[in-house]
Design a protein around this motif. Structure first.
Motif, mmCIF file in Angstrom:
data_model
loop_
_atom_site.group_PDB
_atom_site.id
_atom_site.type_symbol
_atom_site.label_atom_id
_atom_site.label_comp_id
_atom_site.label_asym_id
_atom_site.label_seq_id
_atom_site.Cartn_x
_atom_site.Cartn_y
_atom_site.Cartn_z
ATOM 1 N N THR A 93 0.856 -1.191 0.000
ATOM 2 C CA THR A 93 0.000 0.000 0.000
ATOM 3 C C THR A 93 0.896 1.247 0.000
ATOM 4 O OG1 THR A 93 -0.034 0.147 2.393
ATOM 5 C CG2 THR A 93 -1.748 -1.207 1.395
ATOM 6 N N GLY A 94 0.276 2.393 -0.202
ATOM 7 C CA GLY A 94 1.038 3.645 -0.174
ATOM 8 C C GLY A 94 1.769 3.809 1.146
ATOM 9 N N ARG A 95 1.033 3.526 2.232
ATOM 10 C CA ARG A 95 1.614 3.670 3.578
ATOM 11 C C ARG A 95 2.777 2.699 3.782
ATOM 12 N NH1 ARG A 95 -0.297 5.962 8.174
ATOM 13 N NH2 ARG A 95 -2.265 6.481 7.171
ATOM 14 N N GLU A 96 2.592 1.445 3.320
ATOM 15 C CA GLU A 96 3.652 0.433 3.477
ATOM 16 C C GLU A 96 4.893 0.811 2.660
ATOM 17 O OE1 GLU A 96 0.688 -3.396 4.302
ATOM 18 O OE2 GLU A 96 1.384 -2.952 2.274
ATOM 19 N N VAL A 112 5.707 8.985 8.365
ATOM 20 C CA VAL A 112 4.892 8.497 7.243
ATOM 21 C C VAL A 112 3.606 9.318 7.133
ATOM 22 C CG1 VAL A 112 3.552 6.514 6.400
ATOM 23 C CG2 VAL A 112 5.857 6.170 7.301
ATOM 24 N N ASP A 113 2.951 9.540 8.263
ATOM 25 C CA ASP A 113 1.711 10.341 8.262
ATOM 26 C C ASP A 113 1.989 11.761 7.799
ATOM 27 O OD1 ASP A 113 -0.050 8.354 9.124
ATOM 28 O OD2 ASP A 113 0.711 8.548 11.161
ATOM 29 N N PHE A 124 -5.857 7.903 1.128
ATOM 30 C CA PHE A 124 -5.599 6.764 0.234
ATOM 31 C C PHE A 124 -4.391 5.943 0.687
ATOM 32 C CE2 PHE A 124 -7.322 10.283 -2.321
ATOM 33 C CZ PHE A 124 -8.542 9.723 -2.650
ATOM 34 N N GLY A 125 -3.902 6.226 1.887
ATOM 35 C CA GLY A 125 -2.685 5.577 2.380
ATOM 36 C C GLY A 125 -2.763 4.064 2.446
ATOM 37 N N ASN A 126 -3.974 3.529 2.698
ATOM 38 C CA ASN A 126 -4.087 2.073 2.862
ATOM 39 C C ASN A 126 -4.501 1.349 1.584
ATOM 40 O OD1 ASN A 126 -3.307 2.165 5.572
ATOM 41 N ND2 ASN A 126 -5.388 2.742 6.172
ATOM 42 N N ARG A 127 -4.490 2.078 0.481
ATOM 43 C CA ARG A 127 -4.831 1.446 -0.799
ATOM 44 C C ARG A 127 -3.552 0.910 -1.435
ATOM 45 N NH1 ARG A 127 -8.149 4.815 -5.337
ATOM 46 N NH2 ARG A 127 -9.683 4.914 -3.667
ATOM 47 N N LEU A 128 -3.661 -0.239 -2.137
ATOM 48 C CA LEU A 128 -2.479 -0.799 -2.815
ATOM 49 C C LEU A 128 -1.966 0.205 -3.843
ATOM 50 C CD1 LEU A 128 -3.309 -4.554 -3.543
ATOM 51 C CD2 LEU A 128 -1.620 -3.658 -1.948
ATOM 52 N N GLN A 138 2.040 9.817 -8.604
ATOM 53 C CA GLN A 138 2.946 10.971 -8.618
ATOM 54 C C GLN A 138 3.070 11.547 -7.198
ATOM 55 O OE1 GLN A 138 4.144 11.340 -11.575
ATOM 56 N NE2 GLN A 138 5.233 13.281 -11.568
ATOM 57 N N ARG A 139 1.937 11.641 -6.516
ATOM 58 C CA ARG A 139 1.933 12.168 -5.140
ATOM 59 C C ARG A 139 2.678 11.224 -4.192
ATOM 60 N NH1 ARG A 139 -2.139 16.106 -3.820
ATOM 61 N NH2 ARG A 139 -3.209 16.792 -5.695
ATOM 62 N N LEU A 140 2.527 9.911 -4.445
ATOM 63 C CA LEU A 140 3.245 8.938 -3.606
ATOM 64 C C LEU A 140 4.762 9.105 -3.791
ATOM 65 C CD1 LEU A 140 3.181 6.464 -1.695
ATOM 66 C CD2 LEU A 140 3.047 5.007 -3.710
#
Lengths: 286, 241
Positions: A93-96, A112-113, A124-128, A138-140
Motif C-alpha cells: 500500500t502507499g503507507r507500506e 509516514v503520516d 488513500f494511504g491504505n490502498r495498494l 505521482q503524489r506517492l
C-alpha cells in the motif's frame, strides 16, 4: 557564496551521443533552482548522476561536500528525490511503501503520516499502490521524496500527470519548503511558465549544454537586452521571458544544425527550431 | 538486521514465503502418499531400507524444491523491477549488496525450512514403516544436509540471474532451461558437467546410495560461493542504469 550542489564540467556520453556536455552548475543553499530545457536536453541524466543512478563519463560534482561513490550513503541520507516516474512496490500500500523508506532512513513512525499529509494522500494511504491513479502515484513519489523533510530535494518534473489543482498545490508546497525547513530544491521542467513561479535561480539546458545560469532577474535583464520586452501583467505570464527562453533554444539548435545541414535530408528538416516557431504561433493564437 | 526486516516487509503479498513452504509441505505429503501406496514395492527393491527411503522419494521432492527455487528467485526480484521500486532503492541510503544478501538469506532459510519439513516426513516414515532396526538417524541427518548443500548452487545461480533481468520471463526461461538440461545431463559421468548448478542439485536424486559424495559437496559449496560472490559484486558495481 554558499553552494550545496556544484558540478564541474560534468559530462555523460553514451557511445556516439553526448547527453550531458561539460555542465558546471551552482546551486545555492536554501534556494529553489529551476532546471529548464526541452525534452531530451539532459536534465534527467544530470539529476541521475547527482543521485548516483548513473556515473559521469567526465567532470565531477559535489553534493553538500560529498562525492560519489565514496560518500554515497551520507549524501543519500540528505537527499529526497523523485526521478522521471514514481517508483514503488506494487504489492504494498502507499503507507507500506513509505514505511519501507522510513525504515531505511531511520525515521520515527509519524514521519509516514507527515509525508502522506504533505502530499495530500492521507485518505488513500491504505490502498495498494498499483491501484493508484497516475496523479496519486505521482503524489506517492513526492511523499517518498519529502519523507523526513530532507535538506536537499531533487525533483524531476514532479507535476507531470497532476490535475491543475494538484499542480497548484504541489507548486505551493515546493515554494514553501525553503522557508518551512531551510530546504534546497533542484526542480526540473520543460516549461518556463512552471519554473518561473517557483525558482530563485535558473539553469537552461539544451542538447546537454548549459546555456544560461543565474537568477530569474538576470534572465529578465538578458531578455530586455536582447529585445524581448517583459510583459508583467498582474496574473499574466512573463511572455518576454518565455520568448527569451525559446529564442535561446532556437539559436542553439540552429548553431548545432548548421554544420550538419548537408547531411540531413529534406524530409528530416522539421527540426526543433521549427517546433519552437510552431509553438510560438500556437501561443500567439491563444 | 534492519535490511533483513525491510526485505521481509517487502515480501508481503508476493507469495515468496508461502511458495517455498508449500514446496516443503507438498514434498512431505508426497513422501507419505508414496509410502502409503507403494510401501511393499519400495521395500522389496534390492537396496538397503535407508537408501530406499532417501533416494527413491527424493526425485520428486527435489523437483518440487527446484520449481520452488526458480519461481521464488524470479518473484523476489520481480517485485523490485515491477513499478521500478529498485530505482528508488538506488536513490536511498541503503547498501544494494546488503539488499541482495538479505534476499539470498531469506530464500536460503525458506529452502532450509522446506527441506526440514520434507525430512521430518521421512523421519516419521522411517520410524513407522521401515523394518525394525534399519532406520538410521545419522544417515537421515547427513542426507538432509547433503540435499540442502547440493540445492544451494541452483538457488544462488537463480538469485544472481533474476537480479540482472528486469523482465521476469528471462530468469524463468533460464530456470526452466536449467531444469531441463539438468535432467538430461544428470546421469552423465563427465565431471565437467558438475559446473552446471542444476546437475549438481539432481545428483542425490539419481544416486542409488544415500551416502553423500564428498566431491559433489565440495563443488556445491564452491559454486554457491562463486555465484553469491558474483551477485554481490554486480550489486555493488553495476548501477541501476
Amino acid at each position: 557564496m554558499d553552494y550545496i550542489i556544484t558540478t564541474e564540467q560534468l559530462t555523460k556520453k553514451y557511445k556516439n551521443f553526448i547527453s550531458v556536455n561539460k555542465v558546471s552548475m551552482h546551486i545555492r543553499k536554501g534556494s529553489i533552482y529551476g532546471f529548464l530545457g526541452p525534452n531530451g536536453a539532459g536534465k534527467s541524466t544530470t539529476m541521475k548522476m547527482l543521485l548516483g543512478l548513473t556515473s559521469p563519463t567526465g567532470g565531477s560534482f559535489m553534493v553538500d561536500g560529498g562525492h560519489f561513490p565514496n560518500d554515497r550513503i551520507s549524501i543519500l541520507k540528505k537527499v529526497g528525490s523523485f526521478i522521471e516516474s514514481p517508483s514503488f512496490y506494487t504489492n504494498l500500500t502507499g503507507r507500506e511503501n513509505l514505511d519501507i523508506i522510513r525504515r531505511i532512513l531511520g525515521l520515527p513512525v509519524n514521519a509516514v503520516d507527515d509525508a502522506l499529509e504533505l502530499a495530500g494522500l492521507t485518505e488513500f494511504g491504505n490502498r495498494l499502490a498499483k491501484k493508484y491513479s497516475l496523479g496519486m502515484k505521482q503524489r506517492l513519489g513526492l511523499a517518498g521524496a519529502l519523507l523526513g523533510r530532507p535538506p536537499i530535494l531533487i525533483l524531476d518534473e514532479p507535476t507531470n500527470g497532476l490535475d491543475p489543482s494538484g499542480i497548484y498545490e504541489i507548486r505551493n508546497l515546493i515554494k514553501s519548503l525553503p522557508s518551512l525547513y531551510d530546504c534546497t530544491v533542484l526542480i526540473s521542467s520543460h516549461m518556463l511558465s512552471e519554473i518561473e513561479l517557483m525558482a530563485d535561480d535558473i539553469g537552461i539546458l539544451n542538447h546537454g549544454r548549459l546555456l544560461f545560469e543565474g537568477s530569474l532577474d538576470e534572465l529578465r535583464q538578458s531578455a530586455v537586452q536582447e529585445g524581448f520586452a517583459a510583459d508583467n501583467k498582474p496574473g499574466g505570464k512573463d511572455t518576454g521571458l518565455e520568448d527569451m527562453f525559446l529564442s535561446m533554444i532556437d539559436k542553439d539548435n540552429k548553431a548545432i544544425k548548421a554544420p550538419q545541414s548537408d547531411k540531413v535530408s529534406q524530409r528530416d528538416k522539421v527540426s526543433q527550431s521549427d517546433k519552437v516557431s510552431l509553438y510560438r504561433k500556437q501561443r500567439a493564437r491563444l | 538486521m534492519n535490511t533483513l526486516i525491510i526485505e521481509l516487509r517487502k515480501e508481503k503479498r508476493t507469495g515468496v514465503i508461502p511458495l517455498l513452504l508449500l514446496a516443503g509441505i507438498l514434498g512431505a505429503a508426497y513422501a507419505f502418499v508414496l509410502f502409503f501406496v507403494r510401501k511393499d514395492t519400495l521395500l522389496n527393491l534390492p537396496l538397503a531400507p535407508m537408501d530406499v527411503l532417501l533416494t527413491q522419494v527424493y526425485g520428486m521432492i527435489m523437483i518440487l524444491n527446484m520449481f520452488g527455487i526458480v519461481v521464488a528467485a524470479c518473484m523476489v526480484y520481480n517485485m523490485e523491477f515491477k513499478g521500478t521500486a529498485i530505482k528508488k532503492m538506488y536513490m536511498l541510503p541503503i547498501s544494494v549488496p546488503k539488499m541482495y544478501l538479505c534476499k539470498f538469506l531469506i530464500l536460503t532459510v525458506l529452502l532450509f525450512i522446506a527441506i526440514v519439513l520434507q525430512n521430518m516426513a521421512l523421519l516419521k516414515i522411517g520410524i513407522s514403516d521401515l523394518p525394525k532396526g534399519t532406520f538410521k538417524m545419522d544417515t537421515l541427518l547427513k542426507f538432509t544436509a547433503y540435499s540442502f548443500i547440493t540445492s544451494m548452487p541452483a538457488l544462488s545461480f537463480m538469485v544472481l540471474v533474476s537480479s540482472r533481468f528486469e523482465n521476469m520471463w528471462m530468469p524463468l526461461g533460464i530456470g526452466v532451461a536449467g531444469f531441463l538440461s539438468g535432467m538430461a545431463l544428470a546421469n552423465s559421468s563427465v565431471r565437467l558437467l558438475l559446473l552446471h548448478p542444476f546437475v549438481v542439485m539432481l545428483k542425490p536424486a539419481v544416486a542409488m546410495s544415500a551416502q553423500p559424495d564428498n566431491g559433489i559437496v565440495t563443488i556445491s559449496m564452491a559454486e554457491t560461493l562463486l555465484f553469491s560472490g558474483m551477485g554481490l559484486w554486480m550489486a555493488k558495481h553495476l548501477r541501476y542504469e
